[in-house]
Design an enzyme around this catalytic site. Sequence first.
Site, PDB file in Angstrom:
ATOM      1  CB  CYS A  16       0.323   6.185   6.934  1.00 13.24           C
ATOM      2  SG  CYS A  16      -0.409   4.706   6.193  1.00 13.24           S
ATOM      3  CD  GLU A  45      -0.328   2.280   9.318  1.00 17.09           C
ATOM      4  OE1 GLU A  45       0.277   3.344   9.059  1.00 17.09           O
ATOM      5  OE2 GLU A  45      -1.493   2.054   8.968  1.00 17.09           O
TER       6      GLU A  45
END
Length: 691
Positions: free
Chosen positions: A294, A255
């Site tokens: 993120c 990720e």
Amino acid sequence: MIQVKNYICGQWVAGEGEEQKIYNAITGDQIGSVSSAGLDYEAALNYGRTVGGKVLRKMTFQERGRMLKALALFLMERKNAYYQVSAWTGATKVDSWIDIEGGIGNLFANASLRRQFPDLPYYVDGTAAPLSKNGSFIGHHIMVPKQGIAIHINAFNFPIWGMLEKIAVNLMAGVPAIVKPSEFTSYLTEVMVKDIIDSKILPEGALQLVSGFGRGIIDHVTSQDVVTFTGSAFTGRKLKAHPRLIEESVPFNLEADSLNAMVLGEKAAPGTEEFDIFVKEVTKEITIKAGQKCTAVRRILVPEDFIEDVQKGVSARLASTTIGDPKVEGVRMGALINRTQVDRVRANVELLAKSQQIVYGNMDQFDVVGADKDKGAFFSPILFLNDSPFDKQDVHHVEAFGPVSTIMPYKDLDEAIELTKLGKGSLVTTIVTADDKEAREFVVEAASVNGRILVLNKDCAKESTGHGSPMPLLTHGGPGRAGGGEEMGGKRGIMHYLQRTAIQGHPTTITEITQQFQQGAKGKISSVHPFKKYYEELEVGDQLITESRLITAEDIDAFAALSGDNFYAHKRETNFTGTMFDEQVAHGYLIMSISAGLFVDSYEINPVLLNYGIDELRFTKPVYAGANIHIRFTCKEKISTDVTPNEDDPKTLIQRGVVKWLVEMLDDTDEPLVGIATILTMVKRLDQSIN
């Protein structure tokens, strides 16, 4: 000075030397150091597999879920201590809330998933596949916990959430974990892990902590292990190519930080509620966690006619955002994690500034409240304008991991979609629009390059969790640059840690393995009616064959009159020429109702508390007047449930379980099945109440 320790093989240990100094992001002062050098990672992995894994694999999904819930409640009681330490990372109270209570919320959410799993240590996936003509040979799938360990390598920005959102999933699956947070913020992770270990809620060996660099941690993985990584795409790709992962075919979930977008719809003009929502959401995403997420918005896509209005709106809100020490009243944005990160963000801002214009912010001249901006890791919000985003493409390749974002124009929705795709894979994109057809067109075309898409408008804005918040019951991940992985995702996340295996055999054998009754298996006929048995006394396969009941035309007429269902096929006088039926046909729900009358033992109070639903009801052929119907009634599956309060006496708790029953409706022909259903009942336990 603090020395951050590691929890390995059941012991708190310090690493050799000093791998990394740790600094207070607000003051710039050193607060300690951390090291994991010299740790025996091979022993740690084996310890997790053989000690923690052995216990977890024997627990049922229900037991694991209750364990997670207990842990969540335990940590929530101690959250204030985590807030105090979180402030050292530069986080505001809101930033810390996302990390701390958002992380604990992941435990609660994953604990609730136990209701979707059987009361077994393994999962039965899907339905049986018939593999033979006469039904004596079938296939099925089960999913069992991997007999390895999960290794979670996390980024610096969410030292608690990053750990909890991952271990919640592997623990529900019955797999232990080693967590390696960023050495920059591992001191906060350590504080919580100490509480977790002291609570003794998790089995020993279920959780270990590597606080330093962790070099060599994946050198000893096997095919039964799982490795996950959250962080930069560059580092993720290096880890993904590790020879050991390739040799052992180790599952690797990446990720990565991505260039996420937020799109203003074509009709969301200045003055509309959606326009105001857009400006507010963009500003929030730039400033929350000082842009160190993120999922943060890096690209702001706006209809070309609205560019100036968006620029003014966002700039005004950024100008009203106070930067400084979160302990000072009114501060809305804290610091980056350390001066190293300041240098990295500055370098990328300077790179982006070569191809686009800064329209708000100054890296050298900005005010900080309650702290020294030259000592702490503070950074000004930077808003760029890129007037030609198809030509000036640095914005689609370079990410400044801080409070930095770029406004860019688009001519029509097709251009907005193409600009979204230039990010080459994102964790999330938001479109703000009141036009549902526009939303549909955008989502369908942009979904292939996004792990998640938020559609935001005035109808959902108040309750929306926002652009930057992945939800534990939905997929978190994304294609391409975003890593190509998935975290969380409800049941799908748990299944990432399970091995799916096909099983084949006789229905009776498959019934025993799955603990779900399979059609064609041998039933267990008992002289005691199944409804007279308590939950513990029932066995999967317990079966009742009922007496027959003659279906008459008068029954059909009466049911039509009572229900109001006068569909032509249920009326005697209908001319059935050219229809699917030969004559007056019984209502399917009449047959189901008569079935209940045949299998329900209604003569005395029994352990069945209530019937609360029917699943998978199907009518397989017409039933005409004159047919004799009987029922094959079989205990299909048992599911343990939590203890709930008794409404009549809140101090008393009722212990019960869910029992699923297979109802096969049969006539006296060569092909007897006329209908099939699964009914669900609540059944008392033997010791049905506790004080």
